[in-house]
Design an enzyme around this catalytic site. Structure first.
Site, PDB file in Angstrom:
ATOM      1  CB  SER A 187      -5.442  -3.869  -1.839  1.00 37.23           C
ATOM      2  OG  SER A 187      -5.266  -5.268  -1.157  1.00 37.23           O
ATOM      3  CE1 TYR A 197      -1.307  -1.881   0.708  1.00 38.42           C
ATOM      4  CE2 TYR A 197      -2.538  -3.834   1.256  1.00 38.42           C
ATOM      5  CZ  TYR A 197      -1.875  -3.012   0.103  1.00 38.42           C
ATOM      6  OH  TYR A 197      -1.946  -3.373  -1.020  1.00 38.42           O
TER       7      TYR A 197
HETATM    8  P1  NAP Z   1       6.056  -4.100  -5.007  1.00 37.46           P
HETATM    9  O1  NAP Z   1       6.594  -5.218  -5.710  1.00 37.46           O
HETATM   10  O2  NAP Z   1       6.487  -3.661  -3.737  1.00 37.46           O
HETATM   11  O3  NAP Z   1       6.593  -2.802  -6.092  1.00 37.46           O
HETATM   12  C1  NAP Z   1       6.286  -1.379  -5.562  1.00 37.46           C
HETATM   13  C2  NAP Z   1       6.736  -0.493  -6.583  1.00 37.46           C
HETATM   14  O4  NAP Z   1       6.401   0.858  -6.123  1.00 37.46           O
HETATM   15  C3  NAP Z   1       8.091  -0.317  -7.005  1.00 37.46           C
HETATM   16  O5  NAP Z   1       8.396  -0.015  -8.252  1.00 37.46           O
HETATM   17  C4  NAP Z   1       8.804   0.678  -5.978  1.00 37.46           C
HETATM   18  O6  NAP Z   1      10.091   1.267  -6.440  1.00 37.46           O
HETATM   19  C5  NAP Z   1       7.385   1.730  -6.233  1.00 37.46           C
HETATM   20  N1  NAP Z   1       7.432   2.478  -4.921  1.00 37.46           N
HETATM   21  C6  NAP Z   1       7.301   2.297  -3.631  1.00 37.46           C
HETATM   22  N2  NAP Z   1       7.140   3.369  -2.933  1.00 37.46           N
HETATM   23  C7  NAP Z   1       7.181   4.374  -3.694  1.00 37.46           C
HETATM   24  C8  NAP Z   1       6.617   5.776  -3.486  1.00 37.46           C
HETATM   25  N3  NAP Z   1       6.911   6.144  -2.396  1.00 37.46           N
HETATM   26  N4  NAP Z   1       7.246   6.453  -4.658  1.00 37.46           N
HETATM   27  C9  NAP Z   1       7.340   6.132  -5.873  1.00 37.46           C
HETATM   28  N5  NAP Z   1       7.399   4.631  -6.038  1.00 37.46           N
HETATM   29  C10 NAP Z   1       7.057   3.818  -4.975  1.00 37.46           C
HETATM   30  O7  NAP Z   1       4.380  -3.777  -5.146  1.00 37.46           O
HETATM   31  P2  NAP Z   1       3.460  -4.555  -6.000  1.00 37.46           P
HETATM   32  O8  NAP Z   1       2.998  -5.955  -5.384  1.00 37.46           O
HETATM   33  O9  NAP Z   1       3.501  -4.675  -7.390  1.00 37.46           O
HETATM   34  O10 NAP Z   1       2.034  -3.577  -5.651  1.00 37.46           O
HETATM   35  C11 NAP Z   1       1.468  -2.669  -6.783  1.00 37.46           C
HETATM   36  C12 NAP Z   1       0.461  -2.075  -6.284  1.00 37.46           C
HETATM   37  O11 NAP Z   1      -0.582  -3.124  -6.182  1.00 37.46           O
HETATM   38  C13 NAP Z   1       0.498  -1.474  -4.784  1.00 37.46           C
HETATM   39  O12 NAP Z   1      -0.587  -0.415  -4.653  1.00 37.46           O
HETATM   40  C14 NAP Z   1      -0.123  -2.498  -3.872  1.00 37.46           C
HETATM   41  O13 NAP Z   1      -0.625  -2.008  -2.762  1.00 37.46           O
HETATM   42  C15 NAP Z   1      -1.335  -3.026  -4.685  1.00 37.46           C
HETATM   43  N6  NAP Z   1      -1.495  -4.537  -4.519  1.00 37.46           N
HETATM   44  C16 NAP Z   1      -0.689  -5.510  -4.510  1.00 37.46           C
HETATM   45  C17 NAP Z   1      -1.012  -6.767  -3.926  1.00 37.46           C
HETATM   46  C18 NAP Z   1      -0.271  -8.060  -4.146  1.00 37.46           C
HETATM   47  O14 NAP Z   1      -0.366  -8.917  -3.393  1.00 37.46           O
HETATM   48  N7  NAP Z   1       1.089  -7.772  -4.392  1.00 37.46           N
HETATM   49  C19 NAP Z   1      -2.191  -7.048  -3.439  1.00 37.46           C
HETATM   50  C20 NAP Z   1      -3.237  -5.935  -3.825  1.00 37.46           C
HETATM   51  C21 NAP Z   1      -2.666  -4.733  -4.257  1.00 37.46           C
HETATM   52  P3  NAP Z   1      11.320   0.711  -5.927  1.00 37.46           P
HETATM   53  O15 NAP Z   1      11.635  -0.592  -6.200  1.00 37.46           O
HETATM   54  O16 NAP Z   1      12.172   1.971  -6.453  1.00 37.46           O
HETATM   55  O17 NAP Z   1      11.281   1.116  -4.457  1.00 37.46           O
END
Ligand code: NAP
Length: 250
Positions: free
Chosen positions: A145, A159
């Protein structure tokens, strides 16, 4: 890419992970779609993958739980065959807090999921893909991130620190296994329009922060997935130990 290869995406049921699964199917990968809670959402992603002609399974597992991770990899072995790629995408934020109010339970959950989950999944992938273990090689992409560079003061320094660990892990692991046919890279998204912000109690975070982004907008899950898919692909065959910012210039 024409040959079928098997890719595991953790947290593939929504957001960036789901976009990775859909783009990977189009690129010719068979998919293991991991999720934690939402089986229906994971099944929808699997249906989209199968519509492209690729195979897909959904696998419920908490990446923070080693036994569940081991069972997940065993299912992938049995139902899809040899693994060629891993996207360490599952990750969590938490409610905005200053460090001086954070509980140890919160810190453990954050680090168990974001750091240990990614490292244990990478370990299992290496045991299957590394030539040192008789595997054919492969690629790992970790989701970091921009928080790793920015620190997220007043929101979630824990985080940000977990993602800093992912950057260092990516660099070290890439160099450790570079001669074994496994490439390891990371993508550092900025403000991306997914449900993760609402899960941290900030449903308006994207709208609030978008004007501060040099490009004046949030990114999409597909824009992040495009970088992940490039790193997984043979087009990135000489790329390892690198981190790509997908941040609109932030
Ligand atoms: P998201 O929409 O919250 O989706 C999270 C996903 O991870 C969901 O499929 C969830 O499954 C799964 N998950 C959560 N906890 C888990 C666990 N303990 N074991 C297995 N699966 C788990 O997240 P996102 O925004 O797509 O982010 C994805 C990645 O990108 C993350 O690592 C995040 O830190 C990184 N990131 C995101 C952003 C942003 O702005 N969105 C920015 C920087 C980095 P369920 O739905 O079944 O709970």
């Amino acid at each position: 890419m024409t040959a079928t290869r098997v890719l595991l995406v953790t947290g593939g049921s929504r957001g960036i992970g789901a976009a990775c699964c859909r783009q990977a199917a189009t690129a010719g990968w068979d998919l293991a779609i991991n999720y934690l809670r939402d089986a229906t959402a994971a099944e929808q992603v699997a249906a989209d993958v199968r519509r492209t002609g690729r195979r897909a399974i959904t696998v419920q597992a908490d990446v923070a739980d080693e036994a569940q991770v081991l069972a997940m990899f065993a299912r992938v072995d049995a139902e899809l065959g040899p693994l060629a790629g891993l996207v360490n995408n599952a990750g969590i934020v938490d409610q905005p807090q200053r460090v001086d109010t954070m509980s140890l339970a919160r810190l453990r959950r954050m680090f168990d999921t974001n750091i240990l989950g990614s490292i244990v999944c990478a370990r299992e992938a290496l045991r299957r893909m590394s030539r040192r273990h008789g595997g054919p090689g492969g690629a790992i992409v970790n989701l970091s991130s921009a928080a790793a560079r920015l620190g997220s003061p007043g929101q979630y320094v824990d985080y940000a620190a977990s993602k800093g660990a992912i950057d260092t892990f990516t660099l070290g692991l890439a160099r450790e296994v570079a001669a074994e046919g496994v490439r390891v890279n990371a993508v550092r998204p900025g403000i991306i329009d997914t449900d993760i912000h609402a899960s941290g109690g900030l449903p308006d975070r994207v709208q609030q922060l978008a004007p501060q982004v040099p490009m004046q907008r949030a990114g999409s899950a597909d824009e992040v997935a495009a970088a992940v898919l490039w790193l997984l692909s043979d087009a990135a065959s000489y790329v390892t130990g690198t981190v790509i910012d997908v941040t609109g210039g932030r």
